[in-house]
Design an enzyme around this catalytic site. Structure first.
Site, PDB file in Angstrom:
ATOM      1  CB  SER A 144      -0.988   0.205   1.227  1.00 48.93           C
ATOM      2  OG  SER A 144      -0.369  -0.223   2.442  1.00 48.93           O
ATOM      3  CG  HIS A 195      -1.049   4.059   4.009  1.00 45.79           C
ATOM      4  ND1 HIS A 195      -2.108   3.863   4.720  1.00 45.79           N
ATOM      5  CD2 HIS A 195      -0.202   2.875   3.836  1.00 45.79           C
ATOM      6  CE1 HIS A 195      -2.416   2.639   4.402  1.00 45.79           C
ATOM      7  NE2 HIS A 195      -1.323   1.884   4.074  1.00 45.79           N
TER       8      HIS A 195
END
Length: 314
Positions: A144, A195
């Protein structure tokens, strides 16, 4: 190594059905290879999660730097794999068609490594600044972070429009920041720092010097490995290469028309010879001590021969 225990793996089934629905032939090669690698390592992981996740304690203090390579391509469960690879399927296909497969593969590898390195730096900085050693033991795994970096690229190339984040319209250029907050409000246990590291890597490419550095490195290595190829780049990145022109085929220079009047002043061969002889006679008459600019002199006998040859040709 034993495979991870799995139940029905609904997420994996949904991912495979989505891939076949799109059509394998319609997925660019690097995107397809990335999907296949992540699915394969999910089914047959090289190491268990606690041996592949990324943390300051394991990488920096224990020296287990191979986690930089293992962490992005391992996932906690089938739903983790599904959401990441479904996003990769859309973002990857779009960006790979725009940037070209070679440059996109280069981006995937570079972003995977840089996101991991930046994650470690951020976690170490938080541990030092907040005097909280637990930040060094936070362990992250999954693709991610790279996807957030790719989202920054996609928004950079398509800045207009709005996207819906939790039902609120958000300008496309700010979508990654809105999604960063939304994910961590709605999905506990996700790595905020991981992230964030991906977003920062994407900004380093679009707004910082990373793209220029990658282009420079690509030019150096390609010139060493492919001496007959010339790399060329555009604002969107790598676009391909040009092979050396094979023998017997016209090059770009040979194919273009040449203006010979620039060299002959529009004179025929005989007119050029006559002008050269007259210039030589004038130089002889001036009796200069320095040689003519053309670097040679004609004797009177040679000049008479040349003039007779020209007159005899009529």
């Amino acid at each position: 190594m034993q495979r991870r225990a799995r139940g029905a793996s609904v997420g994996l089934i949904l991912l495979l059905s989505q891939v076949f629905h799109v059509g394998i032939n319609n997925i660019p090669p690097v995107t397809l290879a990335t999907l296949a690698l992540n699915i394969w390592l999910f089914l047959s992981p090289l190491k268990p999660l606690h041996g592949s996740c990324l943390s300051v304690d394991q990488c920096y203090w224990q020296g287990d730097w191979q986690r930089l390579l293992l962490s992005p391509v391992h996932h906690a469960d089938d739903w983790h794999l599904y959401f990441n690879m479904a996003s990769m399927l859309w973002k990857g296909a779009k960006l790979e068609r725009r940037l070209g497969s070679r440059w996109f593969a280069y981006i995937i590898i570079t972003f995977s490594l840089l996101t991991g390195v930046l994650y470690l730096l951020l976690e170490l900085s938080l541990a030092v600044l907040m005097d909280e050693p637990n930040f060094q033991r936070n362990c992250a795994v999954g693709f991610s972070g790279v996807l957030f970096a790719l989202k920054v690229l996609n928004n950079h190339y398509c800045p207009g429009g709005l996207v819906s984040v939790l039902g609120f319209p958000v300008p496309n250029r700010y979508a990654c920041w809105a999604e960063l907050v939304a994910i961590h409000l709605c999905t506990p246990g996700t790595s905020f720092v991981g992230h964030l590291a991906g977003i920062l890597v994407g900004l380093m490419y679009t707004q910082g010097p990373l793209r220029k550095i990658m282009e420079t490195c690509a030019g150096i290595f390609s010139s060493a490995d492919y001496p007959g190829q010339q790399q060329y780049f555009r604002s969107s990145g790598y676009t391909g290469y040009q092979d050396r022109v094979p023998p017997g085929r016209p090059s770009s220079f040979d194919a273009s028309p040449r203006n010979y009047d620039a060299y002959t002043a529009g004179l025929s061969e005989e007119e050029q010879l006559e002008r050269a002889l007259r210039a030589s006679l004038q130089d002889r008459g001036n009796a200069r001590s320095t040689p003519p600019p053309y670097g040679f002199r004609l004797s009177p006998e040679e000049m008479r021969v040349h003039r007779l040859q020209r007159f005899d040709s009529h």
